[in-house]
Write an enzyme that holds these catalytic residues in place. Structure first.
Site, PDB file in Angstrom:
ATOM      1  N   GLU A  76      -5.044  -4.340   2.367  1.00  0.00           N
ATOM      2  CA  GLU A  76      -4.426  -3.186   2.139  1.00  0.00           C
ATOM      3  C   GLU A  76      -5.212  -2.230   1.441  1.00  0.00           C
ATOM      4  O   GLU A  76      -5.630  -2.455   0.234  1.00  0.00           O
ATOM      5  CB  GLU A  76      -2.969  -3.469   1.582  1.00  0.00           C
ATOM      6  CG  GLU A  76      -1.941  -4.022   2.715  1.00  0.00           C
ATOM      7  CD  GLU A  76      -0.679  -4.060   2.032  1.00  0.00           C
ATOM      8  OE1 GLU A  76      -0.525  -3.366   1.163  1.00  0.00           O
ATOM      9  OE2 GLU A  76       0.185  -4.935   2.420  1.00  0.00           O
ATOM     10  N   LYS A  94      11.554   2.064   4.456  1.00  0.00           N
ATOM     11  CA  LYS A  94      11.142   1.262   3.193  1.00  0.00           C
ATOM     12  C   LYS A  94      11.354   2.114   2.025  1.00  0.00           C
ATOM     13  O   LYS A  94      11.747   3.370   2.220  1.00  0.00           O
ATOM     14  CB  LYS A  94       9.439   1.255   3.226  1.00  0.00           C
ATOM     15  CG  LYS A  94       9.002   0.364   4.287  1.00  0.00           C
ATOM     16  CD  LYS A  94       7.514   0.272   4.483  1.00  0.00           C
ATOM     17  CE  LYS A  94       7.183  -0.812   3.216  1.00  0.00           C
ATOM     18  NZ  LYS A  94       5.807  -1.065   3.381  1.00  0.00           N
ATOM     19  N   GLU A 106       6.632   4.355   7.515  1.00  0.00           N
ATOM     20  CA  GLU A 106       7.781   3.364   7.899  1.00  0.00           C
ATOM     21  C   GLU A 106       9.057   3.892   6.947  1.00  0.00           C
ATOM     22  O   GLU A 106       9.252   3.635   5.838  1.00  0.00           O
ATOM     23  CB  GLU A 106       7.309   2.060   7.489  1.00  0.00           C
ATOM     24  CG  GLU A 106       6.294   1.387   8.230  1.00  0.00           C
ATOM     25  CD  GLU A 106       5.853   0.126   7.751  1.00  0.00           C
ATOM     26  OE1 GLU A 106       6.534  -0.841   8.031  1.00  0.00           O
ATOM     27  OE2 GLU A 106       4.798   0.063   7.041  1.00  0.00           O
ATOM     28  N   GLU A 136       6.856   4.822  -0.381  1.00  0.00           N
ATOM     29  CA  GLU A 136       6.359   3.763   0.675  1.00  0.00           C
ATOM     30  C   GLU A 136       6.439   4.121   2.017  1.00  0.00           C
ATOM     31  O   GLU A 136       5.996   3.557   2.884  1.00  0.00           O
ATOM     32  CB  GLU A 136       7.180   2.514   0.134  1.00  0.00           C
ATOM     33  CG  GLU A 136       6.826   2.089  -1.012  1.00  0.00           C
ATOM     34  CD  GLU A 136       5.549   1.197  -1.009  1.00  0.00           C
ATOM     35  OE1 GLU A 136       4.967   1.054  -0.287  1.00  0.00           O
ATOM     36  OE2 GLU A 136       5.244   1.038  -2.233  1.00  0.00           O
TER      37      GLU A 136
END
Length: 343
Positions: free
Chosen positions: A267, A319, A316, A324
Site C-alpha cells: 500500500e 471508513k 471508501e 481514511e
C-alpha cells in the site's frame, strides 16, 4: 542447415522470454488496492473493466469476496488476495481449516492469476486494534503455505503478511533502520519463514503520515517526490522520503536475518481531502510520481524496480477516521479524480 534453424528458433524464444521479463520488471510494477468499504461503488465486473482500460495489471483485494473473484476470472490481472485478520484464528487452528480456505478461495478459481496470499494486514503487538491477532499470523501463514504447496501452486503463489512502518524503531539515517524491540519476537520467526519459502515481505508505506507527524523536520516536496533530495549521514543522497522509509525497512531486515528478502510495497498513497495537507493536487503529484519512481531502485537496492500497490482505487466513505475516506484515485462513477497514467 536444420541445426542452424533450430538454434535460431531457440535464440528467438529466449529473446522473447527476456523481453517479457524486462517488460514485467519495468512496466507492470504498479498495481492498485481495491477496497469495497464505500457506497455506490461500481460492480466487481465494472472494476475489472476499469483496470483493463487503464492498463492496471495487478490488484490487491483484502478478502476473498466471491463476486470479485468471479469477475477476475480470465482477466489476466495478477491478484494479491488477503486473509482478513478476523479469519486468522480459524486458519491458524489446524491444517484442515487452511486447506478449506485455499480450496474455496484459490483452487476454485483456477483461471484467476493469484500472485500473493497476504495473511493478515498490519498485525502488530504495538497496535491495540490488531494485537489480539499476533499469535495467529505465523501459524496461519504456515498452514496456508502448506495448502498452497499441496495444491501444486507453491511455485506460482507466495505467502506473506503485510506490516506497517510503525514496527520500525530508529529509521534515520536509513542505514540505521532497526525493528522496535517490542516486535522482534513477533517478526523474527516470520522473517525466517519468508527466507525459507523465498517469499517477499509486504509493507504498507505512507510518506504522508511520516510527513504529517514530523512537519518540522520533513520538507513537503521531499515527501511528494518533488525535491532534489537530501544527503543523509553517511553521504548518501535520498531523492524522496519513500525511498528512505523503504531502505530503513531493508536495513532492519538485514539486521534480523532477512538480507535476502525483497519488499513489496502493498500500500502507498496520499489522501485528497479530510486532513492536513490533503488536496487533489497533492494526491495527484504523489501518486503520479510514485508510479514513475518505483521503476527504479533505492540507494540500498539500486536498479531493482519496486513492486507497489497504490492505495486506493476508490474513496471508501464507510471508513474512519475521516482522512481514511479520501485515498481513491477514481470516483464512484469510474471517472479519474485526477489525470493518472499507469502505462
Amino acid at each position: 542447415m536444420a541445426g542452424n534453424r533450430n538454434q535460431f528458433i531457440s535464440a528467438m524464444i529466449l529473446l522473447g522470454l527476456l523481453i517479457m521479463m524486462t517488460l514485467d520488471l519495468t512496466v507492470a510494477q504498479t498495481g492498485v488496492c481495491y477496497g469495497r468499504l464505500g457506497n455506490s461503488l461500481p460492480s466487481p465486473s465494472e472494476v475489472v473493466a476499469l483496470c483493463n482500460q487503464n492498463n492496471i495489471r495487478r490488484m490487491r483485494i483484502y478478502d476473498p469476496h466471491q463476486p470479485t473473484l468471479q469477475a477476475l476470472r480470465g482477466s489476466n490481472i495478477e491478484v494479491m488476495l488477503g486473509v482478513p485478520n478476523t479469519d486468522l484464528q480459524n486458519v491458524a487452528a489446524n491444517q484442515a481449516n487452511a486447506n478449506t480456505w485455499v480450496q474455496n478461495n484459490v483452487r476454485n478459481y483456477p483461471n484467476v492469476r493469484f500472485r500473493y496470499i497476504a495473511v493478515g494486514n498490519e498485525v502488530s503487538p504495538l497496535r491495540g486494534d490488531t494485537s489480539q491477532y499476533v499469535r495467529f499470523v505465523l501459524p496461519a501463514m504456515q498452514n496456508v503455505y502448506n495448502a498452497i504447496s499441496a495444491a501444486g501452486l507453491g511455485n506460482q503463489i507466495r505467502v506473506s503478511t503485510a506490516i506497517e512502518t510503525g514496527v520500525l524503531g530508529n529509521a534515520y539515517p536509513p542505514a540505521d533502520g532497526v525493528f522496535r524491540s517490542e516486535v522482534t519476537s513477533y517478526l523474527t520467526p516470520i522473517i525466517r519463514f519468508l527466507v525459507d519459502t523465498r517469499a517477499p515481505l509486504l509493507a504498507n508505506i505512507y510518506p504522508y503520515f511520516s510527513y504529517i507527524n514530523n512537519k518540522a523536520q520533513i520538507d513537503l516536496n521531499y515527501a511528494l517526490f518533488a525535491s532534489d533530495g537530501i544527503v543523509v549521514p553517511g553521504g548518501i543522497r535520498y531523492q524522496n522520503l519513500f525511498y528512505a522509509i523503504l531502505d530503513g525497512l531493508y536495513a532492519a531486515l538485514e539486521k534480523s536475518g532477512g538480507s535476502s528478502l525483497e519488499i513489496v510495497v502493498s500500500e502507498s498513497g496520499w489522501p485528497s481531502a479530510g486532513g492536513d495537507t490533503t488536496t487533489v493536487n497533492f494526491a495527484r503529484t504523489y501518486n503520479t510520481n510514485l508510479i514513475q519512481r518505483v521503476r527504479n531502485g533505492t540507494p540500498r537496492r539500486p536498479g531493482r524496480p519496486i513492486e507497489t500497490y497504490v492505495f486506493a482505487l476508490f474513496d471508501e466513505d464507510q471508513k474512519n477516521p475521516e482522512i481514511e475516506k479520501h485515498f481513491g484515485i477514481f470516483l464512484a462513477n469510474r471517472q479519474p479524480k485526477y489525470p493518472i497514467n499507469f502505462n
